[in-house]
Every structure is written in C-alpha cells, then in structure tokens.
Design a protein around this motif. Structure first.
Motif, PDB file in Angstrom:
ATOM      1  N   ILE A  10      -7.626 -12.553  -6.863  1.00 19.68           N
ATOM      2  CA  ILE A  10      -6.866 -13.236  -7.907  1.00 19.68           C
ATOM      3  C   ILE A  10      -6.237 -12.168  -8.791  1.00 19.68           C
ATOM      4  CG2 ILE A  10      -8.257 -15.330  -7.822  1.00 19.68           C
ATOM      5  CD1 ILE A  10      -9.702 -14.346 -10.370  1.00 19.68           C
ATOM      6  N   THR A  11      -5.339 -12.586  -9.654  1.00 20.41           N
ATOM      7  CA  THR A  11      -4.603 -11.618 -10.459  1.00 20.41           C
ATOM      8  C   THR A  11      -5.431 -11.045 -11.599  1.00 20.41           C
ATOM      9  OG1 THR A  11      -2.654 -12.942  -9.956  1.00 20.41           O
ATOM     10  CG2 THR A  11      -2.375 -11.218 -11.578  1.00 20.41           C
ATOM     11  N   SER A  12      -6.384 -11.784 -12.126  1.00 20.56           N
ATOM     12  CA  SER A  12      -7.121 -11.280 -13.280  1.00 20.56           C
ATOM     13  C   SER A  12      -7.885 -10.005 -12.934  1.00 20.56           C
ATOM     14  CB  SER A  12      -8.092 -12.324 -13.821  1.00 20.56           C
ATOM     15  OG  SER A  12      -8.595 -11.875 -15.074  1.00 20.56           O
ATOM     16  N   GLY A  13      -7.577  -8.951 -13.702  1.00 22.12           N
ATOM     17  CA  GLY A  13      -8.200  -7.656 -13.484  1.00 22.12           C
ATOM     18  C   GLY A  13      -7.437  -6.759 -12.534  1.00 22.12           C
ATOM     19  N   LEU A  14      -6.431  -7.295 -11.867  1.00 22.39           N
ATOM     20  CA  LEU A  14      -5.635  -6.523 -10.916  1.00 22.39           C
ATOM     21  C   LEU A  14      -4.914  -5.383 -11.638  1.00 22.39           C
ATOM     22  CD1 LEU A  14      -4.458  -6.337  -7.980  1.00 22.39           C
ATOM     23  CD2 LEU A  14      -2.596  -7.782  -8.812  1.00 22.39           C
ATOM     24  N   VAL A  15      -4.949  -4.208 -11.042  1.00 23.50           N
ATOM     25  CA  VAL A  15      -4.274  -3.024 -11.585  1.00 23.50           C
ATOM     26  C   VAL A  15      -3.267  -2.541 -10.543  1.00 23.50           C
ATOM     27  CG1 VAL A  15      -4.561  -0.677 -12.464  1.00 23.50           C
ATOM     28  CG2 VAL A  15      -6.386  -2.370 -12.810  1.00 23.50           C
ATOM     29  N   ILE A  16      -2.035  -2.327 -10.982  1.00 22.29           N
ATOM     30  CA  ILE A  16      -0.974  -1.858 -10.098  1.00 22.29           C
ATOM     31  C   ILE A  16      -0.334  -0.627 -10.728  1.00 22.29           C
ATOM     32  CG2 ILE A  16       1.173  -2.462  -8.914  1.00 22.29           C
ATOM     33  CD1 ILE A  16       0.468  -5.407  -9.370  1.00 22.29           C
ATOM     34  N   SER A  17      -0.199   0.431  -9.955  1.00 23.56           N
ATOM     35  CA  SER A  17       0.420   1.649 -10.473  1.00 23.56           C
ATOM     36  C   SER A  17       1.939   1.538 -10.465  1.00 23.56           C
ATOM     37  CB  SER A  17      -0.004   2.853  -9.641  1.00 23.56           C
ATOM     38  OG  SER A  17       0.662   2.839  -8.399  1.00 23.56           O
ATOM     39  N   SER A  18       2.569   2.384 -11.253  1.00 20.55           N
ATOM     40  CA  SER A  18       4.033   2.418 -11.278  1.00 20.55           C
ATOM     41  C   SER A  18       4.595   2.833  -9.913  1.00 20.55           C
ATOM     42  CB  SER A  18       4.529   3.357 -12.379  1.00 20.55           C
ATOM     43  OG  SER A  18       4.019   4.655 -12.186  1.00 20.55           O
ATOM     44  N   LYS A  19       3.840   3.605  -9.149  1.00 21.09           N
ATOM     45  CA  LYS A  19       4.278   3.992  -7.802  1.00 21.09           C
ATOM     46  C   LYS A  19       4.414   2.766  -6.900  1.00 21.09           C
ATOM     47  CE  LYS A  19       2.193   8.561  -7.958  1.00 21.09           C
ATOM     48  NZ  LYS A  19       1.122   9.421  -7.474  1.00 21.09           N
ATOM     49  N   VAL A  20       3.440   1.863  -6.971  1.00 19.40           N
ATOM     50  CA  VAL A  20       3.495   0.630  -6.172  1.00 19.40           C
ATOM     51  C   VAL A  20       4.626  -0.257  -6.666  1.00 19.40           C
ATOM     52  CG1 VAL A  20       2.277  -1.520  -5.623  1.00 19.40           C
ATOM     53  CG2 VAL A  20       1.098   0.664  -5.447  1.00 19.40           C
ATOM     54  N   VAL A  21       4.805  -0.333  -7.971  1.00 19.04           N
ATOM     55  CA  VAL A  21       5.899  -1.128  -8.534  1.00 19.04           C
ATOM     56  C   VAL A  21       7.228  -0.643  -7.969  1.00 19.04           C
ATOM     57  CG1 VAL A  21       7.205  -1.590 -10.659  1.00 19.04           C
ATOM     58  CG2 VAL A  21       4.707  -1.841 -10.646  1.00 19.04           C
ATOM     59  N   SER A  22       7.464   0.656  -8.012  1.00 21.38           N
ATOM     60  CA  SER A  22       8.724   1.212  -7.487  1.00 21.38           C
ATOM     61  C   SER A  22       8.895   0.917  -6.006  1.00 21.38           C
ATOM     62  CB  SER A  22       8.773   2.726  -7.700  1.00 21.38           C
ATOM     63  OG  SER A  22       8.831   3.007  -9.066  1.00 21.38           O
ATOM     64  N   LYS A  23       7.837   1.100  -5.251  1.00 18.07           N
ATOM     65  CA  LYS A  23       7.902   0.859  -3.806  1.00 18.07           C
ATOM     66  C   LYS A  23       8.234  -0.608  -3.516  1.00 18.07           C
ATOM     67  CE  LYS A  23       5.588   1.896   0.463  1.00 18.07           C
ATOM     68  NZ  LYS A  23       4.656   2.797   1.078  1.00 18.07           N
ATOM     69  N   LEU A  24       7.551  -1.541  -4.189  1.00 17.21           N
ATOM     70  CA  LEU A  24       7.806  -2.965  -3.956  1.00 17.21           C
ATOM     71  C   LEU A  24       9.210  -3.362  -4.401  1.00 17.21           C
ATOM     72  CD1 LEU A  24       4.369  -4.525  -4.942  1.00 17.21           C
ATOM     73  CD2 LEU A  24       5.332  -4.258  -2.648  1.00 17.21           C
ATOM     74  N   GLN A  25       9.658  -2.829  -5.513  1.00 15.92           N
ATOM     75  CA  GLN A  25      11.007  -3.154  -5.987  1.00 15.92           C
ATOM     76  C   GLN A  25      12.066  -2.614  -5.030  1.00 15.92           C
ATOM     77  OE1 GLN A  25      10.652  -1.627 -10.015  1.00 15.92           O
ATOM     78  NE2 GLN A  25      10.278  -3.680 -10.818  1.00 15.92           N
ATOM     79  N   ASN A  26      11.814  -1.459  -4.428  1.00 20.67           N
ATOM     80  CA  ASN A  26      12.765  -0.899  -3.456  1.00 20.67           C
ATOM     81  C   ASN A  26      12.788  -1.697  -2.155  1.00 20.67           C
ATOM     82  OD1 ASN A  26      13.668   1.168  -5.098  1.00 20.67           O
ATOM     83  ND2 ASN A  26      12.124   2.612  -4.380  1.00 20.67           N
ATOM     84  N   ILE A  27      11.626  -2.171  -1.723  1.00 21.86           N
ATOM     85  CA  ILE A  27      11.537  -2.895  -0.451  1.00 21.86           C
ATOM     86  C   ILE A  27      11.864  -4.376  -0.616  1.00 21.86           C
ATOM     87  CG2 ILE A  27       9.952  -3.649   1.373  1.00 21.86           C
ATOM     88  CD1 ILE A  27       8.460  -0.972   0.955  1.00 21.86           C
ATOM     89  N   LYS A  28      11.258  -5.007  -1.633  1.00 25.58           N
ATOM     90  CA  LYS A  28      11.357  -6.454  -1.796  1.00 25.58           C
ATOM     91  C   LYS A  28      12.243  -6.883  -2.966  1.00 25.58           C
ATOM     92  CE  LYS A  28       8.139  -8.242   0.944  1.00 25.58           C
ATOM     93  NZ  LYS A  28       8.539  -9.125   2.014  1.00 25.58           N
ATOM     94  N   SER A  29      12.580  -5.958  -3.840  1.00 30.15           N
ATOM     95  CA  SER A  29      13.325  -6.185  -5.091  1.00 30.15           C
ATOM     96  C   SER A  29      12.503  -6.904  -6.163  1.00 30.15           C
ATOM     97  CB  SER A  29      14.666  -6.908  -4.856  1.00 30.15           C
ATOM     98  OG  SER A  29      14.491  -8.283  -4.643  1.00 30.15           O
TER      99      SER A  29
END
Length: 184
Positions: free
Chosen positions: A130-149
C-alpha cells in the motif's frame, strides 16, 4: 543531509487529529530532517493553516484523486526522497532513522494491523504494497517520468493507485527494499 518530503492526505479531520503529522512534528522540531511535511486536506472542511514553516497546506476539499495529489506533491515539492503516509499511520523512530540512512531507490515498510503484518507481500516474484510509508527516490521519479510520463497513474483516483504503482515497478523490474521497520 538529504531533503526528505512527507505527503499526508488528511481525510475529514483536523491537523491536530493526525497521528502521522503529530509524530513527524516532533522530529522536525528537533531538526532531524531537512524537508517539509506537505498536507493535502481532502475535506470536506477547511483546516487552519499551521504556523510551522516546515508544514505546507493544500486545501483540496473535494475528496480529490490520490494519484493526482501524489503527482502534484512530487512536482511541486522537489526532494531527494518522497514519503507517502496515511494521516492515521503511527510513524516510529526506527522508520525515521531508516529514512536518513537508506541507500535504496524504493523502500516499502512492513504494515501491520492488530499485530499482524499485511504488507508488503510477494506472489510469483511480484511485490504488492500500500502507499502508506512508501518511499520513492528522486532517481525513480525521474526514471518513471521519462518512461511513463507519470509516477502515479492518474486513471486511478482513490482505489488501485498503489496496485498500479506496484505493477509498474514490477514490469520495469525496479529494485526495492522491504524495510526492517513496521508501521501501523
């Protein structure tokens, strides 16, 4: 010190009634973190703007789409780590200490209810949480935005946001770590 921003969606309660915000305030007041607590008040009533400068308030008031809220949080509050919490989550010192020292790009805490751990779980080498407690790095954010927008699929409003996120990280085989910490 890394910038760690926390996103908390407030549902039908005052800020002072949120366990997660209360737990985090203690650590921010001791300067344990560089970053901010970003509150999205999903309504139905407005809440008072907090006096603390490390707390940012967004009044949504329409029971807005979680995926859109999460994506807005990421786009408007740049950080090294993005942490998503339910307003009623008990945030432990162990979990917060782990945030300051993690080297992973995605961290999923163990989530318990009534003493039993329910998330994350793995079926056929696919993780789900589930989303509660989930941690996402800026590296993953950039990668997902580049691949999936996007990071969170906005076709999902309230339900399925976390499941859709896990499908994406499983399909892309993004590395993740299951936390030693347990949140409830």
């Amino acid at each position: 010190m890394r910038r760690i921003n926390f996103c908390i969606v407030l549902d039908n309660k005052d800020i002072s009634e949120s366990k997660a915000i209360s737990d985090l305030k203690n650590h921010f007041e001791k300067n344990d973190f560089l970053g901010c607590i970003v509150i999205f008040n999903n309504g139905p009533n407005s809440v008072m703007t907090p006096k603390e400068d490390y707390i940012k308030l967004n009044q949504i008031l329409i029971n807005g789409s979680l995926s859109k809220i999460y994506n807005k949080f990421i786009s408007e509050y740049p950080a090294d780590l993005y942490v998503f919490l339910d307003d009623d989550t008990s945030v432990t010192k162990n979990y917060l200490d782990e945030l300051n020292s993690i080297e992973t790009t995605i961290l999923m805490p163990k989530i318990s209810c009534k003493g039993k751990i329910h998330y994350p779980f793995i079926v056929r080498n696919k993780v789900q949480t589930i989303t509660s407690g989930l941690v996402i790095s800026s590296k993953v954010v950039s990668k997902l935005q580049n691949i999936k927008s996007f990071v969170f699929d906005e076709r999902f409003d309230l339900y399925g946001v976390d499941t859709a996120f896990c499908y994406v990280i499983n399909d892309l085989e993004l590395p993740y770590k299951i936390s030693v910490s347990v949140l409830s």
